[in-house]
Each structure stands twice: as C-alpha cells, then as structure tokens.
Write an enzyme that holds these catalytic residues in place. Sequence first.
Site, PDB file in Angstrom:
ATOM      1  N   PRO A 148       6.752 -16.854  -9.133  1.00  0.00           N
ATOM      2  CA  PRO A 148       6.414 -16.905 -10.563  1.00  0.00           C
ATOM      3  C   PRO A 148       5.274 -15.938 -10.880  1.00  0.00           C
ATOM      4  CG  PRO A 148       6.489 -19.113  -9.595  1.00  0.00           C
ATOM      5  CD  PRO A 148       6.529 -18.143  -8.459  1.00  0.00           C
ATOM      6  N   LYS A 149       5.320 -15.383 -12.082  1.00  0.00           N
ATOM      7  CA  LYS A 149       4.227 -14.528 -12.548  1.00  0.00           C
ATOM      8  C   LYS A 149       3.347 -15.362 -13.486  1.00  0.00           C
ATOM      9  CE  LYS A 149       2.970 -10.217 -14.766  1.00  0.00           C
ATOM     10  NZ  LYS A 149       1.831 -10.860 -15.463  1.00  0.00           N
ATOM     11  N   PHE A 150       2.174 -15.727 -12.989  1.00  0.00           N
ATOM     12  CA  PHE A 150       1.285 -16.598 -13.743  1.00  0.00           C
ATOM     13  C   PHE A 150       0.538 -15.822 -14.826  1.00  0.00           C
ATOM     14  CE2 PHE A 150       2.034 -18.814  -9.805  1.00  0.00           C
ATOM     15  CZ  PHE A 150       2.106 -20.143 -10.180  1.00  0.00           C
ATOM     16  N   GLU A 165       4.997 -16.139 -17.144  1.00  0.00           N
ATOM     17  CA  GLU A 165       5.441 -14.940 -17.863  1.00  0.00           C
ATOM     18  C   GLU A 165       6.780 -14.389 -17.374  1.00  0.00           C
ATOM     19  OE1 GLU A 165       1.731 -12.505 -19.488  1.00  0.00           O
ATOM     20  OE2 GLU A 165       1.901 -12.429 -17.309  1.00  0.00           O
TER      21      GLU A 165
END
Length: 248
Positions: free
Chosen positions: A38-40, A185
């Site tokens: 995941p892109k935090f 994101e």
Amino acid sequence: MAESLPPALHPPVAVALAKLIKAFPGPNALPGGLNAEPKFDGFRTTAFNDAGKVTLWSRQGKELTRILPDAAAALAEQVPPGVVLDGETIIWNRDRLDFDALQQRMVTSKAALPALAKELPASFVAFDVLAVAGQDTRGVPFPGRRQLLEELARDWAAPLHLSPITRDMDLAKTWLRDLPATGIEGLMFKGSQPYEAARIWLKLKHKDIWDVVCAAVIGSVTHHRRPAHRRQTEDCRPLDRRVHEGRA
C-alpha cells in the site's frame, strides 16, 4: 557499546523513488517479479538510530524529529542502534489517514506540539531497511532486505508498524480497490533490485471514475427554447494543492 552508523549513512541520505504509472503493471515490469505494498498518505521518513540517538528526516533532507517526537520516542525504544529504516509517518484519525494533521505539526509551536501529538499521535510504517547492526544493507537485493526488516519488526508494537506486502497480484488489486476508503493513495511495486537513490520502484495511484452530466445552452439566442445537451464521462482526479516537505 551502541552500534554507530557508517559515514555513508549519516543523515540525510538520498532515498529510492518511484516512477508513476497509469495502469497495473505486468509480471515482468521489474526485475525479479512484483512485490506490491500500500502507498500510505503521510510524510516519507527515514529513521536513523546512530549509537542510540534517533533522528527522523524527510525525503528532501529536512530533519523532522522535532515535529514527530512520538514517532521518534517509539523508534528509540523499539529499534536497536545501528539501524536505518525507510518508511512513512502517518496519522490515523478515527478509521482514516489524516494528512492535514501531519501538516498541522509543521506550523505548530514547540509549546503546543505535545498536546497536538497526544490528541492525534503519529505512527511509523517501515517498508525498507538501509542498515542493520551498523552495516549498510543497501546493496542487498530487496527480498533479503525485506527478510531483515521482518526480523527487526517481529516484536514491534504500535505506533511502529511493518508495511504489508504481497506477491499475489489478485490480492494487490483488491487493495487498490478497497483500501483508498481509508486514505491509502494506491500501490507501490518493488522488484528484487538493491536499494539506490533512483526511480527503481513503480507507483500506481487510485483514481475514481465518475459519470457526470454537463448541460449548456448552445447555438444562437433564437434557439434558446430548445437547448442541446451533451453527456460525457470525465476522469476525475483529485486536485492536490498540498505542497510540503515530507510527501512521498
């Protein structure tokens, strides 16, 4: 004696970056296949524990330790000396990431910061490791670095977290579909490369497609009683006006 960092890893250190892509990548897009994370939505943060002293730095080389005292304290308590971590500092507000709360810390006075940190504490999510036991690990291929990181994170407790990762691209697609509801994101993709300060990763951002109806009067004034209309589909991307020091 506490482990010190080698001179090449004295902060700030240039970090690995990602190339933005528009579609889900194929299985051979990166050497060694794809690892998805995941892109935090937070501050890209490199954490250094040099002989017991912890400092936090942004991707642009600005020290963030002052505005992230809660994250720094947790790292000092749970991460041994001689370690450098690459990750993201985030703030959860109820069940969603709150980037604005991070930005607020950058303009908050030193006296007011403890109360703000108590109200909305920061967390650190680690996704890579640049040094262990005072030894530079950037030359180790990603699977080896990930194994070292998982060993370091085995006994971590909140607010320290290990970023989830998968080689199952069907699962990654469900993350891309479902996790943006929490403020994630999109996805990051990594191959088997060593760590270097270049765009060695791939980044796919989530986007929403909306059907919208646009209506307008066209033609001469004499035809205003029978206006034409047009239906179109727009690719609606959020306008991001947040320019700051720590964004990944």
